[in-house]
Write an enzyme that holds these catalytic residues in place. Sequence first.
Site, PDB file in Angstrom:
ATOM      1  N   LYS A  13       0.839  -1.215   0.000  1.00 37.79           N
ATOM      2  CA  LYS A  13       0.000   0.000   0.000  1.00 37.79           C
ATOM      3  C   LYS A  13       0.866   1.255   0.000  1.00 37.79           C
ATOM      4  O   LYS A  13       0.640   2.183  -0.763  1.00 37.79           O
ATOM      5  CB  LYS A  13      -0.912   0.035   1.250  1.00 37.79           C
ATOM      6  CG  LYS A  13      -1.822  -1.154   1.406  1.00 37.79           C
ATOM      7  CD  LYS A  13      -2.668  -1.042   2.649  1.00 37.79           C
ATOM      8  CE  LYS A  13      -1.898  -1.076   3.952  1.00 37.79           C
ATOM      9  NZ  LYS A  13      -1.233  -2.356   4.229  1.00 37.79           N
ATOM     10  N   ARG A  88      -9.237   1.752   8.759  1.00 37.74           N
ATOM     11  CA  ARG A  88      -8.808   0.391   9.071  1.00 37.74           C
ATOM     12  C   ARG A  88      -9.879  -0.383   9.817  1.00 37.74           C
ATOM     13  O   ARG A  88      -9.693  -1.562  10.113  1.00 37.74           O
ATOM     14  CB  ARG A  88      -7.590   0.493   9.970  1.00 37.74           C
ATOM     15  CG  ARG A  88      -6.387  -0.201   9.436  1.00 37.74           C
ATOM     16  CD  ARG A  88      -5.298   0.012  10.436  1.00 37.74           C
ATOM     17  NE  ARG A  88      -4.209  -0.844  10.163  1.00 37.74           N
ATOM     18  CZ  ARG A  88      -3.136  -0.480   9.478  1.00 37.74           C
ATOM     19  NH1 ARG A  88      -3.042   0.734   8.994  1.00 37.74           N
ATOM     20  NH2 ARG A  88      -2.154  -1.325   9.305  1.00 37.74           N
ATOM     21  N   ARG A 127      11.857  -5.974   4.385  1.00 32.94           N
ATOM     22  CA  ARG A 127      11.579  -4.543   4.276  1.00 32.94           C
ATOM     23  C   ARG A 127      12.567  -3.746   5.136  1.00 32.94           C
ATOM     24  O   ARG A 127      12.898  -4.136   6.250  1.00 32.94           O
ATOM     25  CB  ARG A 127      10.157  -4.238   4.743  1.00 32.94           C
ATOM     26  CG  ARG A 127       9.950  -2.721   4.835  1.00 32.94           C
ATOM     27  CD  ARG A 127       8.547  -2.290   4.875  1.00 32.94           C
ATOM     28  NE  ARG A 127       7.798  -2.851   5.989  1.00 32.94           N
ATOM     29  CZ  ARG A 127       6.509  -2.646   6.151  1.00 32.94           C
ATOM     30  NH1 ARG A 127       5.842  -1.930   5.286  1.00 32.94           N
ATOM     31  NH2 ARG A 127       5.889  -3.181   7.178  1.00 32.94           N
ATOM     32  N   ARG A 160      11.567  -2.506  10.959  1.00 33.99           N
ATOM     33  CA  ARG A 160      10.566  -2.037  11.927  1.00 33.99           C
ATOM     34  C   ARG A 160      10.334  -3.072  13.019  1.00 33.99           C
ATOM     35  O   ARG A 160      10.324  -4.273  12.745  1.00 33.99           O
ATOM     36  CB  ARG A 160       9.230  -1.759  11.208  1.00 33.99           C
ATOM     37  CG  ARG A 160       9.152  -0.362  10.647  1.00 33.99           C
ATOM     38  CD  ARG A 160       7.987  -0.121   9.725  1.00 33.99           C
ATOM     39  NE  ARG A 160       6.708  -0.708  10.105  1.00 33.99           N
ATOM     40  CZ  ARG A 160       5.604  -0.602   9.361  1.00 33.99           C
ATOM     41  NH1 ARG A 160       5.626   0.081   8.232  1.00 33.99           N
ATOM     42  NH2 ARG A 160       4.486  -1.166   9.748  1.00 33.99           N
ATOM     43  N   ARG A 171      -0.530  -9.136  13.216  1.00 33.00           N
ATOM     44  CA  ARG A 171      -1.057  -8.054  12.367  1.00 33.00           C
ATOM     45  C   ARG A 171      -1.960  -8.627  11.276  1.00 33.00           C
ATOM     46  O   ARG A 171      -2.972  -8.033  10.936  1.00 33.00           O
ATOM     47  CB  ARG A 171       0.096  -7.268  11.729  1.00 33.00           C
ATOM     48  CG  ARG A 171       0.790  -6.365  12.735  1.00 33.00           C
ATOM     49  CD  ARG A 171       2.108  -5.849  12.216  1.00 33.00           C
ATOM     50  NE  ARG A 171       1.984  -4.974  11.085  1.00 33.00           N
ATOM     51  CZ  ARG A 171       3.007  -4.639  10.287  1.00 33.00           C
ATOM     52  NH1 ARG A 171       4.214  -5.129  10.526  1.00 33.00           N
ATOM     53  NH2 ARG A 171       2.822  -3.836   9.278  1.00 33.00           N
TER      54      ARG A 171
END
Length: 214
Positions: A13, A88, A127, A160, A171
């Site tokens: 996203k 969300r 990531r 992260r 998540r």
Amino acid sequence: MKVIMLGAPGAGKGTQAKKIAEKYGIPHISTGDIFRANIKNNTELGKKAKMYMDKGELVPDSLTLDLIMDRFKEADCADGYVLDGFPRTIPQAEALDRALAENGEAVDHAINVEVADENIINRMSGRRACLSCGATYHIKYNPSRQEGICDTCGEKLILRDDDKPETVQNRLSVYHQQTQPLIDYYSKKGVLAEVDGTKDMEEVFRDIIAVLDK
Ligand code: AP5
């Protein structure tokens, strides 16, 4: 133009929202980035948000809604925006609709970037994020020019805290319970478009442009 990016954590996203913002000259608004900036600056909001984010839980709507509604009042939002990570939950989507309806406006496009859960964990571990400017890289699919350093602002890149596999698992389940119902919500409003997020980043972007320019 008001665009919403939907999709699982790590679906891409943020990657696509940045490209949309650049092409159409509208701001990219990421609630995750706003929370992370607050955590970095050790604000009261950041301290509260961190407790939820580190566990992979959603930050309560009571903290999120005021923040985003204030952001919409800034001058750069006059011609629209691309929202990444908001709404969300159904209550967040309803609050957004109410706020837009006050000005006779509505969401123009909700783009669902589809990636199966099994691809997500692999993506997240690769990531690397810049907490300074919000840029995102991937060690394999989108590496920075110099390893560990942001191309845009020269700051150090990090993994992260919430990208560790056990947190990503949570998540994903929070996503399926609380955020996936938004796909149906926007489908019923006739603004939903689905794109295959497993394609190459540039191909995904071409598919999105085809929707936005239709
Ligand atoms: P947030 O920052 O919004 O995280 P997220 O939704 O979980 O999404 P991500 O940023 O992890 O992934 P993404 O889909 O943007 O993927 P990306 O483009 O980086 O939220 C974090 C936390 O904040 C939440 O858990 C919650 O606690 C809180 N929060 C935020 N908003 C909230 C709200 N509204 N209400 C309540 N709580 C909220 O891509 C991922 C990786 O894949 C990158 O490395 C990228 O380079 C790579 N990649 C992207 N596209 C491709 C491709 N096509 N092929 C190969 N690799 C790709």
